[in-house]
Design a protein around this motif. Sequence first.
Motif, PDB file in Angstrom:
ATOM      1  N   TYR A  94      36.744  23.733  -4.206  1.00 49.03           N
ATOM      2  CA  TYR A  94      37.779  22.731  -2.814  1.00 49.03           C
ATOM      3  C   TYR A  94      38.422  22.455  -3.296  1.00 49.03           C
ATOM      4  N   TYR A  95      39.576  22.122  -2.732  1.00 51.64           N
ATOM      5  CA  TYR A  95      40.554  20.930  -2.278  1.00 51.64           C
ATOM      6  C   TYR A  95      40.358  20.619  -1.403  1.00 51.64           C
ATOM      7  N   CYS A  96      41.027  19.310  -1.697  1.00 44.24           N
ATOM      8  CA  CYS A  96      41.786  17.817  -0.644  1.00 44.24           C
ATOM      9  C   CYS A  96      42.991  18.045  -0.173  1.00 44.24           C
ATOM     10  N   ASN A  97      43.575  17.175   0.940  1.00 43.68           N
ATOM     11  CA  ASN A  97      44.437  17.557   1.101  1.00 43.68           C
ATOM     12  C   ASN A  97      45.390  16.286   2.576  1.00 43.68           C
ATOM     13  N   ALA A  98      46.308  16.048   1.914  1.00 46.09           N
ATOM     14  CA  ALA A  98      46.862  14.794   2.422  1.00 46.09           C
ATOM     15  C   ALA A  98      48.312  15.617   3.283  1.00 46.09           C
ATOM     16  N   ARG A  99      48.315  14.960   4.928  1.00 46.98           N
ATOM     17  CA  ARG A  99      49.863  15.781   5.008  1.00 46.98           C
ATOM     18  C   ARG A  99      50.358  15.193   6.446  1.00 46.98           C
TER      19      ARG A  99
ATOM     20  N   SER B 258      35.518  13.396   4.194  1.00 43.87           N
ATOM     21  CA  SER B 258      34.402  14.345   3.416  1.00 43.87           C
ATOM     22  C   SER B 258      34.156  15.507   3.923  1.00 43.87           C
ATOM     23  N   LEU B 259      32.734  16.388   3.132  1.00 42.90           N
ATOM     24  CA  LEU B 259      33.419  17.972   3.249  1.00 42.90           C
ATOM     25  C   LEU B 259      31.376  17.952   3.751  1.00 42.90           C
ATOM     26  N   GLN B 260      30.883  18.172   4.822  1.00 39.92           N
ATOM     27  CA  GLN B 260      28.878  17.784   4.631  1.00 39.92           C
ATOM     28  C   GLN B 260      28.903  19.951   5.215  1.00 39.92           C
ATOM     29  N   MET B 261      28.647  20.299   3.778  1.00 39.28           N
ATOM     30  CA  MET B 261      28.095  21.843   3.944  1.00 39.28           C
ATOM     31  C   MET B 261      27.015  22.317   3.901  1.00 39.28           C
ATOM     32  N   ASN B 262      26.548  23.104   4.349  1.00 39.42           N
ATOM     33  CA  ASN B 262      25.265  23.354   5.589  1.00 39.42           C
ATOM     34  C   ASN B 262      24.734  24.648   5.193  1.00 39.42           C
ATOM     35  N   ASN B 263      23.686  25.607   4.826  1.00 39.68           N
ATOM     36  CA  ASN B 263      23.676  27.084   4.896  1.00 39.68           C
ATOM     37  C   ASN B 263      24.589  28.288   3.600  1.00 39.68           C
ATOM     38  N   LEU B 264      24.691  27.023   3.170  1.00 37.58           N
ATOM     39  CA  LEU B 264      26.106  28.110   2.302  1.00 37.58           C
ATOM     40  C   LEU B 264      25.262  29.233   2.103  1.00 37.58           C
ATOM     41  N   ARG B 265      26.463  30.389   2.022  1.00 35.08           N
ATOM     42  CA  ARG B 265      26.669  32.040   0.997  1.00 35.08           C
ATOM     43  C   ARG B 265      27.136  31.795   0.008  1.00 35.08           C
TER      44      ARG B 265
ATOM     45  N   VAL C 216      24.676  26.046  -6.504  1.00 38.62           N
ATOM     46  CA  VAL C 216      23.918  25.543  -5.169  1.00 38.62           C
ATOM     47  C   VAL C 216      23.412  26.858  -4.816  1.00 38.62           C
ATOM     48  N   GLN C 217      22.129  26.855  -4.444  1.00 38.65           N
ATOM     49  CA  GLN C 217      20.550  27.971  -4.188  1.00 38.65           C
ATOM     50  C   GLN C 217      21.559  28.648  -3.048  1.00 38.65           C
ATOM     51  N   PRO C 218      21.642  29.660  -2.007  1.00 40.08           N
ATOM     52  CA  PRO C 218      21.994  30.140  -0.772  1.00 40.08           C
ATOM     53  C   PRO C 218      21.074  29.812  -0.113  1.00 40.08           C
ATOM     54  N   GLY C 219      22.013  28.926   1.630  1.00 43.16           N
ATOM     55  CA  GLY C 219      20.733  28.529   2.076  1.00 43.16           C
ATOM     56  C   GLY C 219      20.703  27.332   1.765  1.00 43.16           C
ATOM     57  N   GLY C 220      21.687  26.637   0.690  1.00 45.22           N
ATOM     58  CA  GLY C 220      21.009  25.075   0.208  1.00 45.22           C
ATOM     59  C   GLY C 220      22.296  24.536   0.972  1.00 45.22           C
ATOM     60  N   SER C 221      22.850  22.805   0.551  1.00 43.79           N
ATOM     61  CA  SER C 221      24.041  22.134   0.985  1.00 43.79           C
ATOM     62  C   SER C 221      24.432  20.865  -0.311  1.00 43.79           C
ATOM     63  N   LEU C 222      25.532  20.764   0.148  1.00 49.28           N
ATOM     64  CA  LEU C 222      26.370  20.119  -0.916  1.00 49.28           C
ATOM     65  C   LEU C 222      26.960  19.077  -0.248  1.00 49.28           C
ATOM     66  N   ARG C 223      27.765  18.455  -0.006  1.00 40.82           N
ATOM     67  CA  ARG C 223      28.451  17.279   0.638  1.00 40.82           C
ATOM     68  C   ARG C 223      29.977  17.510  -0.521  1.00 40.82           C
ATOM     69  N   LEU C 224      31.026  17.322  -0.096  1.00 37.60           N
ATOM     70  CA  LEU C 224      31.909  16.758  -1.086  1.00 37.60           C
ATOM     71  C   LEU C 224      33.144  15.712  -0.801  1.00 37.60           C
ATOM     72  N   SER C 225      33.449  14.858  -0.863  1.00 39.66           N
ATOM     73  CA  SER C 225      34.575  13.802  -1.118  1.00 39.66           C
ATOM     74  C   SER C 225      35.112  13.540  -1.295  1.00 39.66           C
ATOM     75  N   CYS C 226      36.546  13.233  -0.836  1.00 37.96           N
ATOM     76  CA  CYS C 226      37.896  12.778  -1.893  1.00 37.96           C
ATOM     77  C   CYS C 226      38.591  11.696  -1.464  1.00 37.96           C
ATOM     78  N   ALA C 227      38.270  11.013  -2.301  1.00 36.70           N
ATOM     79  CA  ALA C 227      38.917   9.306  -2.487  1.00 36.70           C
ATOM     80  C   ALA C 227      39.947   9.786  -2.491  1.00 36.70           C
ATOM     81  N   ALA C 228      41.246   8.830  -1.558  1.00 34.62           N
ATOM     82  CA  ALA C 228      42.681   9.119  -2.196  1.00 34.62           C
ATOM     83  C   ALA C 228      42.947   7.480  -2.314  1.00 34.62           C
TER      84      ALA C 228
ATOM     85  N   GLN D  28      34.828  22.529  -7.830  1.00 32.68           N
ATOM     86  CA  GLN D  28      33.667  24.076  -7.546  1.00 32.68           C
ATOM     87  C   GLN D  28      32.362  24.262  -6.956  1.00 32.68           C
ATOM     88  N   VAL D  29      32.220  25.142  -5.915  1.00 34.97           N
ATOM     89  CA  VAL D  29      31.109  25.048  -5.445  1.00 34.97           C
ATOM     90  C   VAL D  29      30.897  26.391  -5.761  1.00 34.97           C
TER      91      VAL D  29
END
Length: 116
Positions: free
Chosen positions: A94-99, A80-87, A12-24, A111-112
């Motif tokens: 990016y890793y999903c973690n359950a604890r 999920s992780l909504q990421m805005n204004n990416l740098r 993604v370009q700088p300033g863009g957005s991505l949404r990560l999801s993790c299915a458990a 990979q992002v």
Amino acid sequence: QVQLVESGGGLVQPGGSLRLSCAASGFTFSKYNMSWYRQVPGKERELVAEIASTGGTTNYAMSMKDRFTISRDNAKNTVSLQMNNLRPEDTAVYYCNARRWMTVYWGQGTQVTVSS
């Protein structure tokens, strides 16, 4: 068999957005606190955001607090992780973690890459 499967990464370009999801699957998702971590080569894995099992409490790393939003759906066993204004410095795996207590599960990572 416990599985945490991340998706949504990419370029993604700088300033863009991505949404990560993790299915458990393979454990009682609604009883676990869920987190997103990230790691770049040569550095320690760092906490990005975390959300309590009920979804009522969230916590963010300072540099991401105003740009990222973590959420979960206990009915669908997803976080999920909504990421805005990416740098460019957000580039990482990016890793999903359950604890829950001393039990910890990790996903394989997604990979992002933030680059023009």
